[in-house]
Motif scaffolding. Structure first.
Motif, PDB file in Angstrom:
ATOM      1  N   ALA A 115       0.811  -1.215   0.000  1.00  0.00           N
ATOM      2  CA  ALA A 115       0.000   0.000   0.000  1.00  0.00           C
ATOM      3  C   ALA A 115       0.843   1.263   0.000  1.00  0.00           C
ATOM      4  O   ALA A 115       0.373   2.333  -0.399  1.00  0.00           O
ATOM      5  N   ALA A 116       2.085   1.170   0.450  1.00  0.00           N
ATOM      6  CA  ALA A 116       2.953   2.341   0.526  1.00  0.00           C
ATOM      7  C   ALA A 116       4.368   1.923   0.174  1.00  0.00           C
ATOM      8  O   ALA A 116       4.769   0.774   0.338  1.00  0.00           O
ATOM      9  N   GLY A 117       5.128   2.898  -0.322  1.00  0.00           N
ATOM     10  CA  GLY A 117       6.503   2.639  -0.687  1.00  0.00           C
ATOM     11  C   GLY A 117       7.075   3.839  -1.411  1.00  0.00           C
ATOM     12  O   GLY A 117       6.453   4.910  -1.481  1.00  0.00           O
ATOM     13  N   HIS A 135      -1.549   4.543  -7.116  1.00  0.00           N
ATOM     14  CA  HIS A 135      -1.010   4.128  -5.810  1.00  0.00           C
ATOM     15  C   HIS A 135      -0.810   5.375  -4.940  1.00  0.00           C
ATOM     16  O   HIS A 135       0.322   5.824  -4.729  1.00  0.00           O
ATOM     17  N   PRO A 136      -1.891   5.942  -4.424  1.00  0.00           N
ATOM     18  CA  PRO A 136      -1.789   7.227  -3.703  1.00  0.00           C
ATOM     19  C   PRO A 136      -0.984   7.164  -2.426  1.00  0.00           C
ATOM     20  O   PRO A 136      -0.565   8.203  -1.912  1.00  0.00           O
ATOM     21  N   GLY A 137      -0.736   5.978  -1.891  1.00  0.00           N
ATOM     22  CA  GLY A 137       0.046   5.884  -0.667  1.00  0.00           C
ATOM     23  C   GLY A 137       1.549   5.916  -0.892  1.00  0.00           C
ATOM     24  O   GLY A 137       2.310   5.924   0.084  1.00  0.00           O
ATOM     25  N   TRP A 138       1.963   5.972  -2.145  1.00  0.00           N
ATOM     26  CA  TRP A 138       3.389   5.913  -2.461  1.00  0.00           C
ATOM     27  C   TRP A 138       3.989   7.301  -2.646  1.00  0.00           C
ATOM     28  O   TRP A 138       3.301   8.247  -3.047  1.00  0.00           O
ATOM     29  N   ARG A 177       3.079  11.175 -11.960  1.00  0.00           N
ATOM     30  CA  ARG A 177       1.707  11.581 -11.642  1.00  0.00           C
ATOM     31  C   ARG A 177       0.730  10.433 -11.899  1.00  0.00           C
ATOM     32  O   ARG A 177      -0.191  10.201 -11.105  1.00  0.00           O
ATOM     33  N   TRP A 178       0.931   9.718 -13.000  1.00  0.00           N
ATOM     34  CA  TRP A 178       0.078   8.567 -13.317  1.00  0.00           C
ATOM     35  C   TRP A 178       0.206   7.501 -12.229  1.00  0.00           C
ATOM     36  O   TRP A 178      -0.804   6.937 -11.782  1.00  0.00           O
ATOM     37  N   PHE A 179       1.438   7.228 -11.788  1.00  0.00           N
ATOM     38  CA  PHE A 179       1.655   6.187 -10.781  1.00  0.00           C
ATOM     39  C   PHE A 179       0.971   6.548  -9.469  1.00  0.00           C
ATOM     40  O   PHE A 179       0.363   5.688  -8.815  1.00  0.00           O
ATOM     41  N   ARG A 180       1.052   7.806  -9.066  1.00  0.00           N
ATOM     42  CA  ARG A 180       0.435   8.206  -7.793  1.00  0.00           C
ATOM     43  C   ARG A 180      -1.083   8.130  -7.858  1.00  0.00           C
ATOM     44  O   ARG A 180      -1.740   7.913  -6.832  1.00  0.00           O
TER      45      ARG A 180
END
Length: 257
Positions: A43-45, A65-68, A59-62
């Protein structure tokens, strides 16, 4: 619209506009998201984008995966400036050959259309070892690079440009210490349309590689069909199949836990 020479300042402006508008980039993001779903990311990293350009991949990745947290690096000050202006990205000027990160300090690396432009004669192998160094055990790398196709493209020393056979790419990844989870070719059928343009460009170019050849696309029915077809090819790769042809390699690899 005439595409600029690669590495010219105008190239990065053109690239940012193309990434935002093209069916190819939309389809490639669909494929990347499919591969990452299979990677079972936490969930985070921390994700490092090697060759981040204008920051659109971060921006696409976040969004997915908003916790990263994301960090990007690039040699292009024009690209880094665009990344900061567009979204306040955390970016730095650095080389893929010497990543300014501690050993085992990131959970994921994404590098898109970078390793084929590194210095010939071992630059790509150096970069892969550096990526392996900064990834934590169990960390993953997502790579997109080109594939040797028709017409055959020899190495270009002027622009440090190389096209990969699948076996060569796999061998270099394994030599760097990665376990290859998925490696396949896409952009097979639709890539055939690039052949006439590349042949025409080659007749007039001073070098064998002329950089970005694509023109700005217009959204519509054919835009959606092309994106969907690229998705079909991507689904085959995500399922573990490898197409016998295709102008683009996609790779998901992992550091042994």
């Amino acid at each position: 619209m005439t595409a600029p020479k690669i590495f010219a300042p105008e190239y990065y402006t053109h690239m940012a506009a193309l990434e935002a508008a093209s069916w190819w980039n939309a389809g490639m993001r669909d494929l990347a998201a499919r591969l990452l779903r299979g990677a079972s990311l936490p969930a985070a990293g921390t994700m490092l984008d090697v060759g981040c350009g204008s920051g659109q991949t971060m921006r696409w990745f976040r969004e997915l995966h908003p916790g990263w947290q994301t960090v990007g690096l690039d040699l292009s000050f024009e690209g880094l400036r665009a990344a900061r202006e567009a979204g306040g990205e955390s970016v730095m000027a650095a080389s893929a050959l010497e990543l300014p990160m501690r050993d085992q300090s990131v959970d994921m690396v994404i590098t898109l259309d970078v390793i084929q432009h590194l210095p010939l004669g071992g630059g790509d192998e150096t970069a892969l070892r550096e990526i392996r160094r900064v990834l934590r055990p169990g960390g993953v790398v997502l790579i997109r690079t080109n594939a040797q196709a028709v017409p055959f493209t020899p190495d270009d020393p002027t622009y440090s440009f190389h096209k990969y056979a699948s076996g060569e790419l796999r061998s270099k990844l394994e030599s760097a210490g990665f376990e290859v989870v998925r490696l396949g070719r896409v952009n097979a059928l639709l890539g055939l349309a690039e052949i006439p343009r590349e042949l025409r460009a080659r007749r007039t170019a001073e070098s064998g590689y002329v950089g970005l050849l694509a023109t700005m696309p217009r959204r519509g029915m054919f835009w959606q069909i092309k994106r969907a077809w690229l998705g079909v090819e991507g689904a085959l790769v995500a399922a573990g199949m490898s197409l016998p042809m295709g102008r683009t390699h996609v790779v998901l690899a992992r550091v042994p836990a």
